[in-house]
Design a protein around this motif. Structure first.
Motif, PDB file in Angstrom:
ATOM      1  N   TYR A 124      -8.286 -14.499  -0.097  1.00  0.00           N
ATOM      2  CA  TYR A 124      -8.451 -13.077   0.204  1.00  0.00           C
ATOM      3  C   TYR A 124      -8.745 -12.350  -1.108  1.00  0.00           C
ATOM      4  O   TYR A 124      -7.967 -11.573  -1.612  1.00  0.00           O
ATOM      5  CB  TYR A 124      -7.167 -12.536   0.846  1.00  0.00           C
TER       6      TYR A 124
ATOM      7  N   LEU B 135       5.289  -2.552  -0.921  1.00  0.00           N
ATOM      8  CA  LEU B 135       4.112  -1.738  -1.186  1.00  0.00           C
ATOM      9  C   LEU B 135       4.510  -0.455  -1.896  1.00  0.00           C
ATOM     10  O   LEU B 135       5.447   0.222  -1.491  1.00  0.00           O
ATOM     11  CB  LEU B 135       3.419  -1.396   0.132  1.00  0.00           C
ATOM     12  N   LEU B 136       3.793  -0.154  -2.970  1.00  0.00           N
ATOM     13  CA  LEU B 136       4.011   1.094  -3.688  1.00  0.00           C
ATOM     14  C   LEU B 136       2.719   1.889  -3.582  1.00  0.00           C
ATOM     15  O   LEU B 136       1.771   1.613  -4.298  1.00  0.00           O
ATOM     16  CB  LEU B 136       4.317   0.825  -5.164  1.00  0.00           C
ATOM     17  N   GLY B 137       2.674   2.812  -2.680  1.00  0.00           N
ATOM     18  CA  GLY B 137       1.475   3.626  -2.533  1.00  0.00           C
ATOM     19  C   GLY B 137       0.633   3.164  -1.374  1.00  0.00           C
ATOM     20  O   GLY B 137       0.744   2.037  -0.895  1.00  0.00           O
ATOM     21  N   ASP B 138      -0.248   4.058  -0.900  1.00  0.00           N
ATOM     22  CA  ASP B 138      -0.959   3.782   0.341  1.00  0.00           C
ATOM     23  C   ASP B 138      -2.391   3.294   0.118  1.00  0.00           C
ATOM     24  O   ASP B 138      -3.202   3.290   1.020  1.00  0.00           O
ATOM     25  CB  ASP B 138      -0.948   5.014   1.251  1.00  0.00           C
ATOM     26  N   THR B 139      -2.712   2.874  -1.108  1.00  0.00           N
ATOM     27  CA  THR B 139      -4.074   2.382  -1.334  1.00  0.00           C
ATOM     28  C   THR B 139      -4.091   0.908  -1.704  1.00  0.00           C
ATOM     29  O   THR B 139      -5.115   0.366  -2.069  1.00  0.00           O
ATOM     30  CB  THR B 139      -4.766   3.186  -2.455  1.00  0.00           C
ATOM     31  N   CYS B 140      -2.942   0.259  -1.610  1.00  0.00           N
ATOM     32  CA  CYS B 140      -2.904  -1.161  -1.944  1.00  0.00           C
ATOM     33  C   CYS B 140      -2.695  -1.975  -0.675  1.00  0.00           C
ATOM     34  O   CYS B 140      -2.453  -1.421   0.386  1.00  0.00           O
ATOM     35  CB  CYS B 140      -1.782  -1.444  -2.941  1.00  0.00           C
ATOM     36  N   GLY B 141      -2.833  -3.277  -0.807  1.00  0.00           N
ATOM     37  CA  GLY B 141      -2.676  -4.131   0.358  1.00  0.00           C
ATOM     38  C   GLY B 141      -1.725  -5.280   0.073  1.00  0.00           C
ATOM     39  O   GLY B 141      -1.625  -5.764  -1.056  1.00  0.00           O
ATOM     40  N   ALA B 142      -0.998  -5.714   1.115  1.00  0.00           N
ATOM     41  CA  ALA B 142      -0.106  -6.867   0.978  1.00  0.00           C
ATOM     42  C   ALA B 142      -0.345  -7.769   2.170  1.00  0.00           C
ATOM     43  O   ALA B 142      -0.313  -7.301   3.308  1.00  0.00           O
ATOM     44  CB  ALA B 142       1.344  -6.411   0.959  1.00  0.00           C
ATOM     45  N   HIS B 143      -0.628  -9.022   1.905  1.00  0.00           N
ATOM     46  CA  HIS B 143      -1.038  -9.904   2.987  1.00  0.00           C
ATOM     47  C   HIS B 143      -0.273 -11.218   2.920  1.00  0.00           C
ATOM     48  O   HIS B 143       0.085 -11.678   1.845  1.00  0.00           O
ATOM     49  CB  HIS B 143      -2.542 -10.158   2.901  1.00  0.00           C
ATOM     50  N   THR B 144      -0.076 -11.824   4.063  1.00  0.00           N
ATOM     51  CA  THR B 144       0.694 -13.059   4.124  1.00  0.00           C
ATOM     52  C   THR B 144      -0.040 -14.069   4.998  1.00  0.00           C
ATOM     53  O   THR B 144      -0.350 -13.764   6.150  1.00  0.00           O
ATOM     54  CB  THR B 144       2.087 -12.777   4.731  1.00  0.00           C
TER      55      THR B 144
ATOM     56  N   THR C 116       8.465 -10.306   5.522  1.00  0.00           N
ATOM     57  CA  THR C 116       8.563  -8.885   5.837  1.00  0.00           C
ATOM     58  C   THR C 116       7.644  -8.112   4.901  1.00  0.00           C
ATOM     59  O   THR C 116       7.371  -8.557   3.787  1.00  0.00           O
ATOM     60  CB  THR C 116       9.989  -8.334   5.622  1.00  0.00           C
ATOM     61  N   THR C 117       7.180  -7.003   5.367  1.00  0.00           N
ATOM     62  CA  THR C 117       6.395  -6.109   4.521  1.00  0.00           C
ATOM     63  C   THR C 117       6.937  -4.708   4.720  1.00  0.00           C
ATOM     64  O   THR C 117       7.122  -4.273   5.851  1.00  0.00           O
ATOM     65  CB  THR C 117       4.911  -6.127   4.927  1.00  0.00           C
ATOM     66  N   SER C 118       7.220  -4.051   3.617  1.00  0.00           N
ATOM     67  CA  SER C 118       7.679  -2.677   3.774  1.00  0.00           C
ATOM     68  C   SER C 118       7.368  -1.913   2.504  1.00  0.00           C
ATOM     69  O   SER C 118       6.986  -2.497   1.502  1.00  0.00           O
ATOM     70  CB  SER C 118       9.181  -2.651   4.050  1.00  0.00           C
ATOM     71  N   LYS C 119       7.526  -0.606   2.577  1.00  0.00           N
ATOM     72  CA  LYS C 119       7.268   0.172   1.366  1.00  0.00           C
ATOM     73  C   LYS C 119       8.570   0.319   0.594  1.00  0.00           C
ATOM     74  O   LYS C 119       9.646   0.095   1.123  1.00  0.00           O
ATOM     75  CB  LYS C 119       6.653   1.516   1.722  1.00  0.00           C
TER      76      LYS C 119
END
Lengths: 250, 455, 481
Positions: free
Chosen positions: C72, C395-404, C422-425
């Motif tokens: 990715y 996640l820190l901020g709304d312009t990045c992505g985290a994928h698993t 898990t994914t969370s801010k």
């Protein structure tokens, strides 16, 4: 020291506080009472600078400065302390670490040398006794796995460490058994001084038997509808909030 | 075409077949269906029949299925099947409106007419011919032919299937039971294309039953597009009960508008090779999507549940739970993807996949995925592959219950988490019963069903 | 506690602080890659014939391979002919003591905080420093030699221990394993070799520091660690590079082999230059790391803190052949600004009763993308195997992505595999709580992130843990308004 004038606050477009006026002088203990949903916690959160509250009107000055303009950490360093109703758990952040950073930030603000590890541990030991904190707890992560009572004690313990000028106790009594309540109250009373003011936000009169207020305010529907001495708390206990609701046409 | 040169695959065979029958397909079908064929066919040619090399089909190779020379039912045969006689797999105590499709064709003679005002249940071909305005904004709109060659193939070859239309604010209390039969006198490739449109504020429950009626080899490739309008509620249950010689590729596409609620529950009791594609697009705020599935596989059966949940708007909730029990040499696959699009804040998306392997020959491949491009979200997935909890088993046995029964209890309990989400009580009881029979190794067939096959 | 304070103080100073260029005379060969270049590298290093054949085999296979595109990641096209495949500090010679080392170089190591100087003996860390692909200095060699431990540069090992190299090189990562491994096998210039004999517990941490210095060069180092029966070693690897506008390629290979009951702990703090705030420059970090637990009850654990590089493509893996062998993967990956990371692990269970644990903590900020990709595969004969994976993203901020993207393949009934993600801010209430106690938002984030990553940081040797904590905080500076 704290002066709230005609404060209007809304959350997501809904008006919660509708013109609060309140003056607090050094050394005074104020109790803010009111039924659920009357805006008590909103007031506490606005004073400490939590996000998500729109201040639509009014002003709050603290020692002559505009409080609402200040960042939460600056308010803290200026001496405003909140004992949270629901202290958040921060996994992985050790209590000791957290507290030492906080204490030294406060010291830095006052142009004092930071405490060494040894000095800090000594300070911690002293303050722990005040609230009968279990030594084990400070070895854990912040609030993680603490019982309800332990969390509240931990709040007062932090208050003792940070020595605020204005302490806001938000529902510090909720969920506490009578022994824990006494311990917490003892801690608060021990910290009482002519310079330190306290705002006790509570639903019940019970806590006020132990932390005796100079003034009692009843917050209802976003306004302070009654202010008097400590006897008001007893009156409320006896008559219940329905009495207030009726008087205010609900 | 160069794409295919390096593949010694059966795609060429299919392409040749399509070119032969294209003219006939177009003559027989209404314009609405024909219009989508060309691009779909091109997309199929570009992709070919999926193999392991296709990441989306990593664990399910479809090539061998195409080795067989199927007959294709491109022309509708006269069918005198009487649903009530042939098929008595009804659910006791459940009053349903019955719909029959045979080899991909909608059977008019079984279409009951006693429908409430405005509800339409009819053949896709009829509707496309007589009332195209009803479906033109929906047909082939969310079933993307570029992402899956089987969807492309379906769109290229589509002739018929069913259409269910529920008008605004109509709550249809009777469940619609759609029976898809595979029944032909030779090995058959079946293409079926369906459409469900629930207008704003409407409510409908659909129960899909996939069955085979004799022992010929069948390869089914169906596509269903489901549209849930604002505040609509759709419950969509599938019971798959086919024989070991059958293979089914089901692609279900669901688009949800704001405040809509969709439940899908895919219960696989039997089948040779089953691939269920599910793509849910949450296209409005405050949507809720419950996605459940379970499968009980044995012998050399193969189940592949492939899901994609796309959170395109804020404040939606999706909840996926898939469970598999794999016996003998069966293979299970779960591939689930949650995609939270940028700015779809306040998303809650959860996914769980639990699998029991009963033998050393059984295999499970699971691939849960999270693609998260918004920050204010709560997303999680969990996957487990394991066995029945020995401690629990021991506890049950220590109370005097035989090991075999204790195992059955545990497996039933394992499955029950999915079954309990079936909202129609009689159906729930029925499935409980079918699952219990399936787990006991009995044929999971209804008592008085007249069909006679070795399943 | 003092360390914590120091960290917090140092954190305030800002951007990538390892980005200095060392002014040393370097011996660089012409850009470009062909068979002659491969021969030239081998010749420059005075290698025996078997090494040349190894390289040529790899090169020929590489030519037929394509760059992998399944991650990715958005990787801009790389012109492999625009890279110089060999750059060595010119004054390279046999150093007898530190006094002989180029003072500029020593200064470099001092800036990096590498405990190279003699007084760091007390720290108990033996260091092999690799600068622009060539090993400059291996400390503590004599101390180690007493125990029979071989720890030297790869080139030296080729000359002095050719039998060992012949026996183990390319066994774990075959030359044609993947595009970047093949490239590395063809052109690697140096690296470290480590052999721990039977029954020896290495008395100190062994450490390699990698640094890319020269412009337009790729760094291709090779690490080979062999732990014989009942031995133990903890190995550390650190990486830095100067700030440059262009992208630089780093394609390393690490191979680990553990025999019966042997244990290798491999820790990495990867801090290659990540590019600037606009995403300009930075290292492409395409690394193949793999360990094989050949012996029964042997153990390999990978621990990595990945904060640098513009693009990271890296999957340290364990192949668990020996019965009862154990694989571990502990990772913290931070991406900020325009960084991209696709990292994770493979755990291949082949022997009976094998166990693996995966703990991955991804932290994304800015406009970055951070992916976990992993495979847990249990083969039919790997009875009673266990895997547990926990992959969390913050996640820190709304312009990045985290994928698993985990892959789980289980082929027998007695094994248990569990995966959770898990994914969370980052918790706003947690930040506010810290604010309320007088802690600034930046510090609060640093604390929370360090707390979040703690499970992994705790697995690092002490010295590294401190550096890693600092890095986490520095990497995330300016990530919140």
């Amino acid at each position: 020291m704290l002066s709230i004038k005609n404060l209007f606050v809304s959350v997501e477009g809904k008006e919660i506080l509708k013109g609060i006026n309140l003056e607090i002088n050094p050394g005074e203990v104020h109790a803010i009472m009111g039924p659920n949903g009357s805006g008590k916690s909103t007031l506490a959160n606005v004073l400490t600078g939590k996000e998500g509250y729109d201040i639509t009107e009014g002003e709050v000055s603290y020692n002559g400065e505009d409080l609402l303009e200040m960042a939460p950490e600056d308010r803290a360093k200026e001496g405003i302390f909140m004992s949270f109703q629901y202290p958040v758990e921060i996994p992985g952040v050790p209590m000791v670490n957290f507290l030492k950073t906080a204490v030294n930030e406060h010291r830095k603000h006052r142009n004092e040398e930071p405490l060494t590890a040894g000095e800090f541990l000594k300070l911690m030991r002293e303050k722990k006794e005040l609230v009968e904190m279990d030594t084990q707890l400070t070895n854990r992560s912040v609030n993680e796995g603490f019982s309800g009572g332990e969390k509240k004690k931990n709040e007062i313990f932090q208050m003792a460490l940070l020595e605020p000028k204005l302490a806001i106790l938000d529902e510090t009594d909720s969920g506490l058994d009578i022994d824990a309540l006494k311990t917490v109250a003892r801690g608060v009373n021990a910290l009482k001084s002519p310079e330190r003011s306290t705002v006790v936000v509570t639903h019940y009169q019970r806590l006020l038997d132990y932390i005796v207020p100079d003034f009692v305010h009843v917050l209802y529907n976003g306004k302070i509808v009654k202010s008097a001495g400590k006897e008001l708390a007893h009156e409320l206990e006896a008559k219940g909030y329905d009495w207030i609701k009726k008087e205010n046409g609900n | 075409m160069s794409v295919l040169v390096e593949k010694t695959d059966f795609s060429l065979k299919l392409i040749g077949h399509y070119n032969e029958v294209k003219a006939q397909l177009e003559t027989d079908s209404p314009a609405l269906i024909n219009n989508a064929r060309k691009k779909a066919f091109q997309d199929f040619v570009l992709q070919g029949i999926p193999t392991f090399k296709n990441e989306n089909y990593k664990y399910t190779n479809l090539q061998p299925l195409f080795f067989i020379d199927y007959s294709y039912n491109h022309i509708k045969e006269k069918s005198d099947v009487n649903l009530k006689e042939v098929f008595r797999c009804n659910v006791p105590q459940l009053d349903t409106h019955l719909v029959l499709n045979r080899n991909g064709w909608f059977c008019d003679n079984n279409n009951e007419s006693n429908l409430p005002e405005g509800i339409i249940i009819n053949s896709l071909r009829n509707i496309a011919k007589t009332n195209p305005e009803l479906i033109q904004d929906f047909y082939a709109k969310i079933a993307n032919t570029e992402e899956d060659p089987m969807v492309a193939l379906n769109t290229a070859m589509a002739t018929d299937g069913y259409v269910i239309y529920i008008p605004p604010n109509v709550q249809f209390d009777k469940a619609i039971q759609v029976i898809n039969l595979m029944e032909n006198n030779s090995d058959t490739f079946i293409t079926q294309r369906n459409l469900i449109i629930a207008d704003p504020g409407s409510k409908v429950s659909v129960l899909i039953c996939d069955h085979t009626l004799n022992n010929n080899k069948y390869l089914g490739n169906s596509v269903t597009e489901v549209f849930a309008g604002e505040n609509a509620q759709i419950d969509y249950y599938t019971i798959q009960n086919q024989h070991n010689n059958s293979a089914t590729i089901n692609s279900l596409f669901i688009k949800q508008e704001r405040d809509s609620n969709v439940l899908t529950n895919t219960m696989t009791l039997h089948g040779g090779l089953i691939r269920n594609n599910l793509k849910v697009l949450l296209n409005g705020e405050n949507c809720n999507s419950d996605i459940l599935g379970m499968a009980f596989m044995d012998r050399k059966q193969h189940i592949d549940n492939f899901t994609q949940i796309i959170h395109a708007k804020p404040h939606c909730l999706s909840n996926q739970l898939y469970k598999n029990v794999l016996d003998d040499e069966s293979t299970g696959v779960f591939s689930g993807r949650i995609h939270v699009v940028r700015d779809a804040q306040k998303t809650n998306a959860f996914q769980r996949n639990n699998n029991l392997l009963l033998t050393d020959q059984a295999k499970m491949n699971t691939k849960p995925q999270l693609i998260i491009d918004a920050d204010d979200v709560k997303c999680s997935h969990g996957a487990t592959v394991g066995q029945i909890d020995e401690e629990a088993l021991f506890y049950i046995r220590s109370r005097g219950i035989a090991e075999k029964d204790a195992r059955l209890m545990m497996m039933n309990a394992f499955a029950h988490e999915v079954i309990q989400e079936v909202k129609l009580e009689p159906l729930r009881d029925r499935i409980d019963e079918l699952v219990d029979k399936r787990l006991r190794g009995e044929i999971a067939r209804c008592h008085d069903c007249s069909y006679d096959c070795d399943c | 506690m003092e360390e914590q304070d120091k960290i917090l103080n140092e954190v305030t100073q800002g951007e990538y602080k390892y980005g200095f260029v060392t002014d040393i005379d370097t011996d660089i060969i012409e850009k470009g890659l062909n068979e002659d270049v491969v021969r030239l590298i081998s010749a420059k290093k005075e290698e025996p014939e078997f090494m040349l054949q190894f390289r040529l085999d790899a090169f020929r296979k590489w030519q037929k391979m394509k760059m992998p595109d399944w991650a990715y990641l958005k990787i801009p096209p790389i012109n492999f002919q625009e890279i110089s495949y060999f750059a060595a500090p010119k004054k390279k010679a046999q150093y007898e003591s530190l006094n002989e080392v180029d003072p500029e170089l020593l200064e470099t190591f001092n800036k990096l905080g590498i405990p190279l100087e003699e007084q760091k003996h007390l720290a108990g860390v033996a260091v092999d420093a690799v600068i622009d692909s060539v090993s400059v200095k291996t400390t503590f060699k004599e101390t180690l030699a007493e125990k029979g431990i071989i720890f030297c540069s790869f080139s030296e090992a080729v000359k002095e221990h050719p039998d060992l190299i012949k026996k183990y090189l390319g066994q774990t990562v075959p030359v044609a394993d993947n595009f970047f491994a093949a490239l590395n096998s063809a052109v690697f210039s140096d690296g470290s070799f480590c052999y721990i004999p039977k029954g020896v517990r290495c008395p100190m941490e062994l450490s390699t520091y990698f640094r890319i210095n020269a412009a337009n060069t790729g760094q291709f180092e090779r690490t080979l660690i062999v732990a014989d029966d009942d031995s133990y070693v903890s190995y550390l690897e650190g990486c830095t590079a100067p700030m440059r506008d262009e992208n630089q390629l780093h394609a390393a290979v690490v191979e680990i082999i553990t025999m019966e009951r042997a244990e290798v702990k491999y820790s990495t703090v990867q801090n290659w230059y990540p590019g600037d705030k606009e995403g300009k420059g930075g290292i492409y970090n395409f690394v193949t790391k793999r360990g094989v637990c050949r012996g029964e009850s042997s153990k390999i654990s990978w621990t990595q803190v990945e904060t640098g590089s513009a693009i990271t493509w890296k999957y340290p893996s364990c192949i668990l052949i020996g019965n009862n062998s154990v694989g571990e993967f502990n990772s913290v990956a931070v991406t900020n600004n325009y960084q991209q990371a696709d990292t994770g692990t493979k755990m291949i269970h082949i022997g009976k009763n094998t166990k693996s644990t995966i703990i991955s903590k991804g932290i994304s900020a800015g406009k970055s993308d951070n992916s976990y990709r992993g495979l847990v595969k249990v083969l039919p004969k790997a009875e009673n195997s266990r895997n547990f994976s926990q992959c969390d993203s913050l996640l820190l901020g709304d312009t990045c992505g985290a994928h698993t993207f985990p892959y789980i393949e289980v082929n027998n009934k007695s094994s248990v595999v569990e995966h959770e993600a898990t994914t969370s801010k980052i918790g706003e209430d947690q930040i506010f709580y810290c604010n309320q106690r007088g802690i600034s938002t930046e510090d609060a984030i640093g604390m929370i992130v360090n707390g979040y990553a703690k499970e992994v940081l705790n697995k690092l040797p002490m010295e590294f843990a401190v550096e890693a904590q600092k890095l986490l905080q520095i990497s995330l500076e300016g990530s919140v308004g």
